[in-house]
Each structure stands twice: as structure tokens, then as C-alpha cells.
Design a protein around this motif. Structure first.
Motif, PDB file in Angstrom:
ATOM      1  N   MET A  72      43.257 -27.433  80.999  1.00  0.00           N
ATOM      2  CA  MET A  72      42.114 -28.286  81.306  1.00  0.00           C
ATOM      3  C   MET A  72      40.914 -27.859  80.466  1.00  0.00           C
ATOM      4  SD  MET A  72      40.133 -28.943  84.923  1.00  0.00           S
ATOM      5  CE  MET A  72      39.477 -27.282  84.990  1.00  0.00           C
ATOM      6  N   HIS A  73      40.228 -28.850  79.931  1.00  0.00           N
ATOM      7  CA  HIS A  73      39.047 -28.595  79.124  1.00  0.00           C
ATOM      8  C   HIS A  73      37.822 -29.126  79.871  1.00  0.00           C
ATOM      9  CE1 HIS A  73      41.901 -27.798  75.895  1.00  0.00           C
ATOM     10  NE2 HIS A  73      42.474 -28.942  76.206  1.00  0.00           N
ATOM     11  N   VAL A  74      36.902 -28.230  80.213  1.00  0.00           N
ATOM     12  CA  VAL A  74      35.706 -28.602  80.966  1.00  0.00           C
ATOM     13  C   VAL A  74      34.536 -28.803  80.012  1.00  0.00           C
ATOM     14  CG1 VAL A  74      34.089 -27.940  82.781  1.00  0.00           C
ATOM     15  CG2 VAL A  74      36.510 -27.339  82.981  1.00  0.00           C
ATOM     16  N   HIS A  75      33.898 -29.965  80.103  1.00  0.00           N
ATOM     17  CA  HIS A  75      32.747 -30.287  79.271  1.00  0.00           C
ATOM     18  C   HIS A  75      31.532 -30.474  80.185  1.00  0.00           C
ATOM     19  CE1 HIS A  75      35.553 -31.249  75.916  1.00  0.00           C
ATOM     20  NE2 HIS A  75      36.314 -31.675  76.913  1.00  0.00           N
ATOM     21  N   HIS A  76      30.651 -29.491  80.193  1.00  0.00           N
ATOM     22  CA  HIS A  76      29.405 -29.592  80.950  1.00  0.00           C
ATOM     23  C   HIS A  76      28.372 -30.219  80.034  1.00  0.00           C
ATOM     24  CE1 HIS A  76      25.808 -27.355  82.967  1.00  0.00           C
ATOM     25  NE2 HIS A  76      25.765 -28.661  83.152  1.00  0.00           N
ATOM     26  N   ILE A  77      27.994 -31.456  80.315  1.00  0.00           N
ATOM     27  CA  ILE A  77      27.099 -32.199  79.429  1.00  0.00           C
ATOM     28  C   ILE A  77      25.656 -31.907  79.839  1.00  0.00           C
ATOM     29  CG2 ILE A  77      26.592 -34.438  78.416  1.00  0.00           C
ATOM     30  CD1 ILE A  77      29.494 -33.451  78.078  1.00  0.00           C
ATOM     31  N   ASP A  78      25.019 -31.039  79.088  1.00  0.00           N
ATOM     32  CA  ASP A  78      23.662 -30.596  79.392  1.00  0.00           C
ATOM     33  C   ASP A  78      22.690 -31.321  78.473  1.00  0.00           C
ATOM     34  OD1 ASP A  78      21.498 -29.239  80.357  1.00  0.00           O
ATOM     35  OD2 ASP A  78      21.886 -27.392  79.256  1.00  0.00           O
ATOM     36  N   HIS A  79      21.923 -32.250  79.039  1.00  0.00           N
ATOM     37  CA  HIS A  79      21.001 -33.069  78.256  1.00  0.00           C
ATOM     38  C   HIS A  79      19.794 -33.374  79.142  1.00  0.00           C
ATOM     39  CE1 HIS A  79      19.348 -36.678  76.319  1.00  0.00           C
ATOM     40  NE2 HIS A  79      20.011 -36.337  75.236  1.00  0.00           N
ATOM     41  N   PRO A  80      18.585 -33.413  78.592  1.00  0.00           N
ATOM     42  CA  PRO A  80      17.402 -33.662  79.419  1.00  0.00           C
ATOM     43  C   PRO A  80      17.486 -34.932  80.266  1.00  0.00           C
ATOM     44  CG  PRO A  80      16.728 -32.906  77.254  1.00  0.00           C
ATOM     45  CD  PRO A  80      18.216 -33.104  77.187  1.00  0.00           C
ATOM     46  N   LEU A  81      18.019 -36.013  79.714  1.00  0.00           N
ATOM     47  CA  LEU A  81      18.125 -37.252  80.494  1.00  0.00           C
ATOM     48  C   LEU A  81      19.103 -37.086  81.652  1.00  0.00           C
ATOM     49  CD1 LEU A  81      18.154 -40.021  77.733  1.00  0.00           C
ATOM     50  CD2 LEU A  81      16.290 -39.425  79.293  1.00  0.00           C
ATOM     51  N   ILE A  82      20.169 -36.351  81.411  1.00  0.00           N
ATOM     52  CA  ILE A  82      21.166 -36.133  82.463  1.00  0.00           C
ATOM     53  C   ILE A  82      20.579 -35.271  83.575  1.00  0.00           C
ATOM     54  CG2 ILE A  82      23.334 -34.925  82.968  1.00  0.00           C
ATOM     55  CD1 ILE A  82      24.448 -36.058  80.384  1.00  0.00           C
ATOM     56  N   THR A  83      19.917 -34.183  83.211  1.00  0.00           N
ATOM     57  CA  THR A  83      19.354 -33.309  84.244  1.00  0.00           C
ATOM     58  C   THR A  83      18.250 -34.016  85.032  1.00  0.00           C
ATOM     59  OG1 THR A  83      17.871 -32.310  82.597  1.00  0.00           O
ATOM     60  CG2 THR A  83      19.958 -31.200  83.019  1.00  0.00           C
ATOM     61  N   ALA A 133      38.631 -37.054  83.210  1.00  0.00           N
ATOM     62  CA  ALA A 133      37.952 -37.247  84.487  1.00  0.00           C
ATOM     63  C   ALA A 133      36.457 -37.093  84.298  1.00  0.00           C
ATOM     64  CB  ALA A 133      38.463 -36.246  85.520  1.00  0.00           C
ATOM     65  N   ILE A 134      35.690 -37.954  84.970  1.00  0.00           N
ATOM     66  CA  ILE A 134      34.232 -37.901  84.924  1.00  0.00           C
ATOM     67  C   ILE A 134      33.725 -37.677  86.335  1.00  0.00           C
ATOM     68  CG2 ILE A 134      32.124 -39.160  84.362  1.00  0.00           C
ATOM     69  CD1 ILE A 134      33.679 -40.721  82.279  1.00  0.00           C
ATOM     70  N   CYS A 135      32.966 -36.598  86.529  1.00  0.00           N
ATOM     71  CA  CYS A 135      32.390 -36.267  87.830  1.00  0.00           C
ATOM     72  C   CYS A 135      30.897 -35.999  87.649  1.00  0.00           C
ATOM     73  CB  CYS A 135      33.045 -35.029  88.435  1.00  0.00           C
ATOM     74  SG  CYS A 135      34.835 -35.173  88.702  1.00  0.00           S
ATOM     75  N   TYR A 138      34.600 -34.041  82.435  1.00  0.00           N
ATOM     76  CA  TYR A 138      33.209 -34.160  82.016  1.00  0.00           C
ATOM     77  C   TYR A 138      32.325 -34.158  83.253  1.00  0.00           C
ATOM     78  CZ  TYR A 138      35.281 -35.463  77.566  1.00  0.00           C
ATOM     79  OH  TYR A 138      36.024 -35.454  76.406  1.00  0.00           O
ATOM     80  N   VAL A 139      31.373 -33.235  83.309  1.00  0.00           N
ATOM     81  CA  VAL A 139      30.511 -33.107  84.485  1.00  0.00           C
ATOM     82  C   VAL A 139      29.052 -32.989  84.067  1.00  0.00           C
ATOM     83  CG1 VAL A 139      32.324 -32.012  85.870  1.00  0.00           C
ATOM     84  CG2 VAL A 139      30.726 -30.588  84.584  1.00  0.00           C
ATOM     85  N   ALA A 140      28.162 -33.457  84.956  1.00  0.00           N
ATOM     86  CA  ALA A 140      26.731 -33.336  84.697  1.00  0.00           C
ATOM     87  C   ALA A 140      26.204 -31.977  85.117  1.00  0.00           C
ATOM     88  CB  ALA A 140      25.970 -34.444  85.434  1.00  0.00           C
TER      89      ALA A 140
END
Length: 211
Positions: A1-12, A156-158, A181-183
């Protein structure tokens, strides 16, 4: 499993709005859609494309379009429905299926109570939508279900993930290749399996409490 924590100002920023207790359902739904669009932008980076010859107002050129078979978007009922509009806005040619899963209170097994999916998913890139990765049981079962139907790739998107859920997926899906992919990755689960600090029950905050 590959976990992508998408860290971006708009997301946070948008995630902070969702976390606020006083955010009403109408705003919660709207911001969820916007947040999913941002996550979907990253999750669809490796979608298969093919060359296509087109005519612009100036000349002929070669562009790209999403390859067939079309990607499949699968929200897990009910809370995953709140993520659907944002996903299909970013991938309007995708098809949509549904999975309804619930934990049996006696056996603790995940039971599929509803599904609307092709019997054979060969060649399909499937995107699973589930707001909260808490214990990981439901998402793990959904991914296995899709792989057993021969999905080429599962992403998967969570919105949120708990460390316990991530660890469960890593231990359970050792034989499957998937992208998550997670926020945000939050601190922990509490004694009721709620994500801390979390945002509460995503389904209730999207649609209210009926019954």
C-alpha cells in the motif's frame, strides 16, 4: 500500500472548516466536495490516457484523452456519497458504482449488503470513496472485493485516516497493490473507534441524523 498525504494550504484550510463543530451540513457538504476535488487531482495523476488527433481553431494537433475502459468511482454507502460530486466533477467521463458495507455486531465481520458494480473489472482503475479511515476494516474489505473482480488498479480517497487504520491496511492487504490518498493523518482512535481529533460522524454531518 502506498500512502499519499496531500499537504496543501487549500486542503488544510478546507479540512479545518470541516472539523469545526459549528459548521452546518450545507457548508459541510459544499466544502467536502471542494476538498475531494483537490484530492482527486492528485489521485488521478496516473490515469491511463491515449493520443487523439484533434482540430483546433488554428491547426491540427495531437491531444490526450482518458483511455478506455473508463475509470470507475465507487463510494461506500452512506457517507461516501458525500464525496461523489467532487470526484465526478474532476473525472466526468468516469462511471459510478456503489458498495454498501456494514460490520456484523455478532461476528464483527464486514458484510456487503448492497452493490452495483460490473461483475468483471478487468482493465479498470477503480477509485473508492470513504471519508473516514478509522479501524480500516471496511476499506480493506472493499479493496479486496474489487481486486477479486479483477480491477487493474485500486485507489482510495479518504478525508482523514487514523494510524490504527493505516496499520491494519498494511497488515491485511500485503498481497494487494493500492494507493491511498488522504488530507490528514490524525492522532489516534478513541474508545468508540472515532478518529481524534477527527470531525465527528461524517455521514451524520453530511446528511443529518434520520430515524
Amino acid at each position: 500500500m502506498h500512502v499519499h498525504h496531500i499537504d496543501h494550504p487549500l486542503i488544510t484550510h478546507k479540512l479545518t472548516v470541516l472539523r469545526k463543530r459549528q459548521t452546518p451540513s450545507m457548508i459541510f457538504r459544499q466544502v467536502t466536495e471542494e476538498l475531494v476535488m483537490l484530492l482527486a487531482y492528485e489521485a488521478t495523476r496516473d490515469l491511463a490516457v491515449v493520443d487523439v488527433d484533434i482540430q483546433t481553431p488554428v491547426t491540427k494537433t495531437t491531444g490526450k484523452e482518458i483511455a478506455k475502459p473508463r475509470p470507475l468511482v465507487v463510494p461506500i454507502l452512506r457517507a461516501g456519497l458525500g464525496m461523489l460530486d467532487g470526484m465526478v466533477r474532476m473525472a466526468p467521463t468516469a462511471e459510478v458504482g456503489f458498495l454498501g458495507m456494514i460490520r456484523d455486531e455478532e461476528t464483527l465481520n464486514i458484510v456487503t449488503y448492497a452493490e452495483r458494480l460490473p461483475k468483471d473489472l478487468s482493465g479498470r482503475h477503480v477509485f473508492v470513496l470513504d471519508p473516514m479511515l478509522a479501524t480500516g476494516g471496511t476499506l480493506a474489505e472493499a479493496c479486496r472485493f474489487l481486486h477479486e473482480r479483477n480491477a487493474r488498479q485500486v485507489s482510495a480517497i479518504c478525508l482523514l485516516a487514523a494510524p490504527e487504520g493505516l496499520e491494519y491496511l498494511r497488515e491485511t492487504l500485503t498481497d494487494l497493490d493500492m494507493n491511498l490518498y488522504v488530507a490528514a493523518i490524525d492522532e489516534r482512535l478513541d474508545e468508540n473507534a472515532y478518529i481524534v481529533p477527527g470531525l465527528g460522524d461524517a455521514g451524520d454531518r453530511l446528511y443529518g441524523v434520520a430515524g
